[in-house]
Design a protein around this motif. Structure first.
Motif, PDB file in Angstrom:
ATOM      1  N   MET A 114      51.943 -45.266 -25.125  1.00 34.62           N
ATOM      2  CA  MET A 114      53.059 -45.999 -25.717  1.00 34.62           C
ATOM      3  C   MET A 114      52.642 -47.404 -26.126  1.00 34.62           C
ATOM      4  O   MET A 114      53.084 -47.924 -27.154  1.00 34.62           O
ATOM      5  N   ARG A 117      51.045 -47.031 -29.464  1.00 34.17           N
ATOM      6  CA  ARG A 117      51.803 -46.104 -30.303  1.00 34.17           C
ATOM      7  C   ARG A 117      51.362 -46.183 -31.762  1.00 34.17           C
ATOM      8  O   ARG A 117      51.337 -45.175 -32.478  1.00 34.17           O
ATOM      9  N   LEU A 216      67.315 -42.938 -26.207  1.00 35.14           N
ATOM     10  CA  LEU A 216      66.646 -44.061 -26.848  1.00 35.14           C
ATOM     11  C   LEU A 216      67.665 -45.184 -27.029  1.00 35.14           C
ATOM     12  O   LEU A 216      68.872 -44.938 -27.108  1.00 35.14           O
ATOM     13  N   HIS A 414      60.038 -35.161 -24.509  1.00 30.44           N
ATOM     14  CA  HIS A 414      60.701 -36.462 -24.438  1.00 30.44           C
ATOM     15  C   HIS A 414      60.986 -37.000 -25.840  1.00 30.44           C
ATOM     16  O   HIS A 414      60.136 -36.932 -26.723  1.00 30.44           O
ATOM     17  N   ARG A 416      60.928 -39.895 -26.841  1.00 33.21           N
ATOM     18  CA  ARG A 416      60.066 -41.018 -27.257  1.00 33.21           C
ATOM     19  C   ARG A 416      58.980 -40.564 -28.227  1.00 33.21           C
ATOM     20  O   ARG A 416      58.438 -41.381 -28.979  1.00 33.21           O
ATOM     21  N   PRO A 422      59.412 -45.890 -30.892  1.00 24.93           N
ATOM     22  CA  PRO A 422      60.631 -45.785 -30.096  1.00 24.93           C
ATOM     23  C   PRO A 422      60.981 -47.076 -29.367  1.00 24.93           C
ATOM     24  O   PRO A 422      60.108 -47.803 -28.899  1.00 24.93           O
ATOM     25  N   LEU A 424      62.818 -48.181 -26.128  1.00 25.48           N
ATOM     26  CA  LEU A 424      63.243 -47.664 -24.826  1.00 25.48           C
ATOM     27  C   LEU A 424      63.638 -48.821 -23.928  1.00 25.48           C
ATOM     28  O   LEU A 424      63.343 -49.991 -24.226  1.00 25.48           O
TER      29      LEU A 424
END
Length: 430
Positions: A114, A117, A216, A414, A416, A422, A424
């Motif tokens: 992440m 990303r 989200l 998920h 994401r 995303p 979060l």
């Protein structure tokens, strides 16, 4: 001749040049296999030592992951490839050599991925998910245009909230209070009174402190609103729309679904009409299944929705929820005024609610009463009340959450992974 990996199938036997990145490679003493990607797809380039000059073969053996290249060679058929073709490489021009690319061909933790990303998007599975997302969007526009809807773009900054302000992001709009939109619905209702059938597609925001695999903070919604449509009419549009999207993905994203190891037999069964179960019957079913924690008047959680969906193994409408757990604008159910004319569409395989919809209150006095009961600022809803003062008609609508739908259709766990970048809880980077 320049082309792309996707279009290389049209150039079998021809020499072409493709701009690409090196996704991965393997080599022996006499041959190098380059896994190339260019945004349109992934393809293998084969470099045979005896068929190229020494410099080209040395480049093929030494070039690093995610370096950018112009690769020239002949496109040949290859039945072992998912594409059905590959490139016999003749020459390689290095555009930029990458060093120490962070995401190597090994397992990385979710937080690491992440944090990176912006690079993780280049991976084969993430590429497949985004291509499926793109096809869902394309099919969405196709469906609504083909069925006579007009696209309307509601504002993102609003002075009022469709469902109360407790989960909205507050901001200052010069010297006024404003909120980031959680839905374009109220504005679409105004547009439906002008154009009949309208839809929107845009970002929505929920300041909900949830960390589940379904949530989200920022997500995209496809919303439809229809004048002279009662609740049953709206359900038919919803199931036709979802069927169209699923079948379009099956038709146009076969390679991407295979990349994700998606069991497409489950998607092939998705055809309108969908099964329906009332909230009352759902409560009874859950109690029979041992869910003693749920009582009439409570909303369903993820385990409850999953149990109901598993029973049908198809998208299923849960209809006529209690009035007290639904927003102020929903039309009462004439057969039981403790409930409203609404439905949530629950996706199978544990993906939860993907659509929420209802018939809207069209009576001015009742809507004014509901606004008062929900302690909403009447002045902020004057324009909404005007819709009931000047030519009110029965009307209905719905909203589909794009990321949950992508997760379900692509089979990823998920949400994401279904948004390019995303947002979060506790994550605003990159």
């Amino acid at each position: 001749m320049k082309t792309t990996i996707k279009d290389a199938k049209n150039h079998i036997g021809q020499e072409v040049t493709i701009g690409a990145w090196l996704h991965n490679k393997r080599s022996s003493g006499k041959i190098a296999f380059l896994q190339l990607r260019d945004g349109t797809g992934f393809m293998q380039g084969v470099v045979v030592k005896s068929e190229v000059d020494e410099e080209t073969f040395a480049t093929a053996k030494n070039i690093t992951q995610e370096s950018s290249l112009y690769v020239t060679g002949t496109i040949s058929e290859d039945n072992r490839s998912d594409l059905g073709y590959e490139m016999q490489v003749k020459s390689i021009e290095v555009i930029q050599e990458a060093h120490d690319y962070p995401i190597t061909p090994k397992n990385h933790g979710t937080e690491f991925l992440m944090d990176h990303r912006h690079l993780w998007l280049r991976s084969k599975k993430q590429h497949a998910v985004m291509k499926i997302r793109n096809e869902i969007i394309r099919a969405t526009y196709e469906f609504f245009h083909d069925t006579g809807f007009v696209k309307i773009d509601p504002p993102i900054l609003t002075a009022s909230a469709p469902e109360g302000t407790s989960e909205l992001f507050h901001t200052k709009y010069f010297d006024e209070d404003a909120f980031l939109s959680q839905s374009g619905q109220l504005y679409l209702e105004a547009a439906a009174m002008a154009y009949g059938k309208v839809f929107s597609f845009g970002p929505t925001f929920r300041a909900e402190k949830s960390k589940t695999r379904r949530h989200l903070i920022e997500f995209w919604m496809i919303e439809g609103e229809m004048a002279f449509y009662e609740h049953a009419d709206s359900l038919e549009v919803q199931e036709q729309y979802v069927t169209h999207v699923v079948q379009s993905v099956l038709k146009n994203c076969e390679l991407e679904l295979k990349t994700l190891d998606r069991d497409t037999s489950k998607l092939e069964k998705v055809q309108a009409p969908f099964p329906r179960i009332s909230y009352d019957d759902a409560i009874e079913y859950l109690k029979e299944q041992g869910f003693d924690d749920i009582e009439w008047g409570e909303d369903f959680g993820a385990p409850h929705e999953t149990a109901i969906a598993n029973h049908f193994d198809l998208p299923v409408f849960i209809t006529n929820y209690p009035t007290k757990i639904k927003p102020f604008y929903m039309q009462p159910n004439p057969e039981n005024e403790e409930t409203v004319l609404c439905a949530d569409l629950i996706a199978p395989e544990g993906y939860g609610e993907i659509i929420g919809g209802s018939e809207r209150i069209n009576d001015l006095d009742l809507l004014e009463q509901r606004i008062e009961e929900h302690q909403l600022d009447r002045e902020s809803y004057n324009y909404y009340l005007d819709l009931r003062r000047y030519g009110s008609v029965p009307h209905s609508g719905f909203g589909l959450g794009l990321e949950r739908t992508v997760a379900w259709i692509s089979g990823v766990e998920h949400v994401r992974e279904t948004a390019p970048f995303p947002r979060l809880l506790n994550r605003l980077y990159p």
